[in-house]
Design a protein around this motif. Structure first.
Motif, PDB file in Angstrom:
ATOM      1  N   ASP A  18       0.822  -1.207   0.000  1.00 59.33           N
ATOM      2  CA  ASP A  18       0.000   0.000   0.000  1.00 59.33           C
ATOM      3  C   ASP A  18       0.859   1.262   0.000  1.00 59.33           C
ATOM      4  OD1 ASP A  18      -2.276  -1.514   0.005  1.00 59.33           O
ATOM      5  OD2 ASP A  18      -2.605  -1.396   2.168  1.00 59.33           O
ATOM      6  N   VAL A  19       1.958   1.236   0.731  1.00 59.99           N
ATOM      7  CA  VAL A  19       2.843   2.401   0.799  1.00 59.99           C
ATOM      8  C   VAL A  19       3.471   2.671  -0.569  1.00 59.99           C
ATOM      9  CG1 VAL A  19       5.048   3.231   1.725  1.00 59.99           C
ATOM     10  CG2 VAL A  19       3.341   2.256   3.258  1.00 59.99           C
ATOM     11  N   GLU A  20       3.966   1.636  -1.222  1.00 63.91           N
ATOM     12  CA  GLU A  20       4.651   1.828  -2.492  1.00 63.91           C
ATOM     13  C   GLU A  20       3.690   2.146  -3.641  1.00 63.91           C
ATOM     14  OE1 GLU A  20       7.444  -1.328  -3.227  1.00 63.91           O
ATOM     15  OE2 GLU A  20       8.888  -0.263  -1.995  1.00 63.91           O
ATOM     16  N   MET A  21       2.408   1.901  -3.446  1.00 65.67           N
ATOM     17  CA  MET A  21       1.431   2.257  -4.467  1.00 65.67           C
ATOM     18  C   MET A  21       0.942   3.700  -4.319  1.00 65.67           C
ATOM     19  SD  MET A  21      -0.891  -1.211  -4.891  1.00 65.67           S
ATOM     20  CE  MET A  21      -1.880  -0.479  -6.188  1.00 65.67           C
ATOM     21  N   CYS A  22       1.299   4.348  -3.219  1.00 70.19           N
ATOM     22  CA  CYS A  22       0.890   5.736  -3.011  1.00 70.19           C
ATOM     23  C   CYS A  22       1.728   6.667  -3.889  1.00 70.19           C
ATOM     24  CB  CYS A  22       1.050   6.141  -1.541  1.00 70.19           C
ATOM     25  SG  CYS A  22      -0.190   5.450  -0.432  1.00 70.19           S
ATOM     26  N   THR A  23       1.069   7.650  -4.476  1.00 75.65           N
ATOM     27  CA  THR A  23       1.787   8.655  -5.265  1.00 75.65           C
ATOM     28  C   THR A  23       1.954   9.950  -4.489  1.00 75.65           C
ATOM     29  OG1 THR A  23      -0.312   9.353  -6.271  1.00 75.65           O
ATOM     30  CG2 THR A  23       1.005   7.701  -7.449  1.00 75.65           C
ATOM     31  N   SER A  24       1.387  10.024  -3.298  1.00 79.56           N
ATOM     32  CA  SER A  24       1.543  11.202  -2.444  1.00 79.56           C
ATOM     33  C   SER A  24       2.521  10.851  -1.321  1.00 79.56           C
ATOM     34  CB  SER A  24       0.190  11.618  -1.861  1.00 79.56           C
ATOM     35  OG  SER A  24      -0.344  10.574  -1.064  1.00 79.56           O
ATOM     36  N   ASP A  45       7.552  19.654   5.015  1.00 76.17           N
ATOM     37  CA  ASP A  45       8.800  19.173   4.453  1.00 76.17           C
ATOM     38  C   ASP A  45       8.718  17.845   3.726  1.00 76.17           C
ATOM     39  OD1 ASP A  45       9.911  21.409   5.504  1.00 76.17           O
ATOM     40  OD2 ASP A  45      10.765  20.439   7.253  1.00 76.17           O
ATOM     41  N   ALA A  46       7.536  17.207   3.677  1.00 75.16           N
ATOM     42  CA  ALA A  46       7.432  15.910   2.993  1.00 75.16           C
ATOM     43  C   ALA A  46       7.494  16.121   1.497  1.00 75.16           C
ATOM     44  CB  ALA A  46       6.118  15.228   3.374  1.00 75.16           C
ATOM     45  N   SER A  47       8.501  15.527   0.865  1.00 70.63           N
ATOM     46  CA  SER A  47       8.654  15.704  -0.578  1.00 70.63           C
ATOM     47  C   SER A  47       7.746  14.738  -1.327  1.00 70.63           C
ATOM     48  CB  SER A  47      10.105  15.470  -0.979  1.00 70.63           C
ATOM     49  OG  SER A  47      10.498  14.162  -0.627  1.00 70.63           O
ATOM     50  N   GLU A  48       7.562  14.981  -2.629  1.00 73.88           N
ATOM     51  CA  GLU A  48       6.692  14.143  -3.432  1.00 73.88           C
ATOM     52  C   GLU A  48       7.208  12.713  -3.459  1.00 73.88           C
ATOM     53  OE1 GLU A  48       6.389  15.812  -7.269  1.00 73.88           O
ATOM     54  OE2 GLU A  48       5.639  17.735  -6.567  1.00 73.88           O
ATOM     55  N   SER A  49       6.252  11.760  -3.345  1.00 77.37           N
ATOM     56  CA  SER A  49       6.548  10.326  -3.420  1.00 77.37           C
ATOM     57  C   SER A  49       7.511   9.867  -2.339  1.00 77.37           C
ATOM     58  CB  SER A  49       7.130   9.967  -4.803  1.00 77.37           C
ATOM     59  OG  SER A  49       6.239  10.355  -5.813  1.00 77.37           O
ATOM     60  N   ALA A  50       7.559  10.579  -1.211  1.00 83.17           N
ATOM     61  CA  ALA A  50       8.469  10.191  -0.137  1.00 83.17           C
ATOM     62  C   ALA A  50       7.721   9.426   0.938  1.00 83.17           C
ATOM     63  CB  ALA A  50       9.126  11.424   0.486  1.00 83.17           C
ATOM     64  N   SER A  51       8.405   8.488   1.577  1.00 83.06           N
ATOM     65  CA  SER A  51       7.888   7.835   2.762  1.00 83.06           C
ATOM     66  C   SER A  51       8.688   8.350   3.944  1.00 83.06           C
ATOM     67  CB  SER A  51       8.040   6.309   2.665  1.00 83.06           C
ATOM     68  OG  SER A  51       7.295   5.810   1.589  1.00 83.06           O
TER      69      SER A  51
END
Length: 266
Positions: free
Chosen positions: A171-177, A251-257
């Motif tokens: 689920d985490v790796e399928m997120c684009t946000s 500070d959360a960048s795009e596609s970052a976990s």
């Protein structure tokens, strides 16, 4: 067992899933921006992708996007996953996002080991293995032989935790946000080992900063870049931190976990 470990370490499966998801979300995002699809008929990931795409559309072209579509696109926010433990849920409260509470992110079940002292005797960035050695020497003798499959008496092994984490990883790796994971040190050790490419047999020795976050960003080569960020303020009385709030919101960048240990107890 071999199949599960193979999946855990497989970059091929992850790459194929990501490739399919990216193609589908890109297609739906374009159709949404053109007004060909309504928001109820597309995936949430496609809506988030449309938000990112909109940042790169020239101002003159933005006039072609309806006001309703523009408002929906701007609603993108960080996806928050937490364990079901109250302290983890409270740690994510400053983000203002509704957390997705997963029992898979709960700490390893230690059984009869650590009852009443584990959380108290954990001042460092690793679990209190030295204290376990003193109190349960026979168990630690078995642990050192195979720390991956050795089960806590009446509890779980690290391998058991890996098995329940697989669905969360998908689920985490399928997120684009951007994604924020608020969990506990034994769980975060395994997640960090996965993203750093460290053998899971060595995960139990990995350190994680207390009152800090680990930012994970994918690279073009298929690996991940991990960076630690210490929070500038100590937790408040309600188990949250003002700097964690700023980190999650700004500070959360795009596609970052971003993985954060709950700031009350490991």
């Amino acid at each position: 067992m071999a199949g599960r470990l193979g999946f855990w370490n497989s970059t091929v499966v992850r790459a194929k899933m990501s490739e399919y998801l990216c193609a589908l979300t890109y297609k739906e995002a374009l159709q949404f921006l053109r007004g060909e699809l309504e928001p109820d008929h597309i995936m949430a990931e496609s809506l988030q992708t449309a938000h990112i795409m909109l940042r790169h559309i020239p101002e003159v072209d933005k006039q072609l996007v309806t006001a309703a579509h523009f408002a929906l696109i701007l609603e993108e926010q960080t996806k928050v996953f937490t364990s079901t433990m109250p302290r983890a849920v409270e740690s994510a409260f400053p983000t203002s996002a509704l957390p997705d509470k997963r029992s898979a992110l709960n700490p390893i079940d230690k059984g009869v080991v650590g009852a009443g002292w584990w959380d108290v005797e954990c001042p460092d960035d690793v679990p209190p293995w030295s204290e376990v050695e003193k109190r349960h020497p026979d168990f630690m003798d078995q642990w050192h032989k195979n720390p991956l499959v050795c089960q806590f008496p009446g509890g779980e092994s690290y391998l058991d935790v890996i098995m329940r984490l697989e669905s969360v990883l998908i689920d985490v790796e399928m997120c684009t946000s951007p994604v924020l994971i608020v969990s506990h040190i034994t769980v975060l050790q395994l997640l960090l080992a996965y993203f750093k490419g460290v053998p899971v047999e060595e995960a139990w020795k990995m350190s994680l900063p207390k009152f800090g976050v680990v930012e994970v960003n994918p690279t073009s080569g298929g690996s991940f870049l991990c960076e630690e960020h210490l929070l500038s303020s100590q937790p408040t009385g309600d188990g949250t931190s003002t700097s964690l709030e700023k980190r999650c919101r700004d500070d959360a960048s795009e596609s970052a976990s971003i993985m954060a240990a709950d700031v009350e107890l490991p």
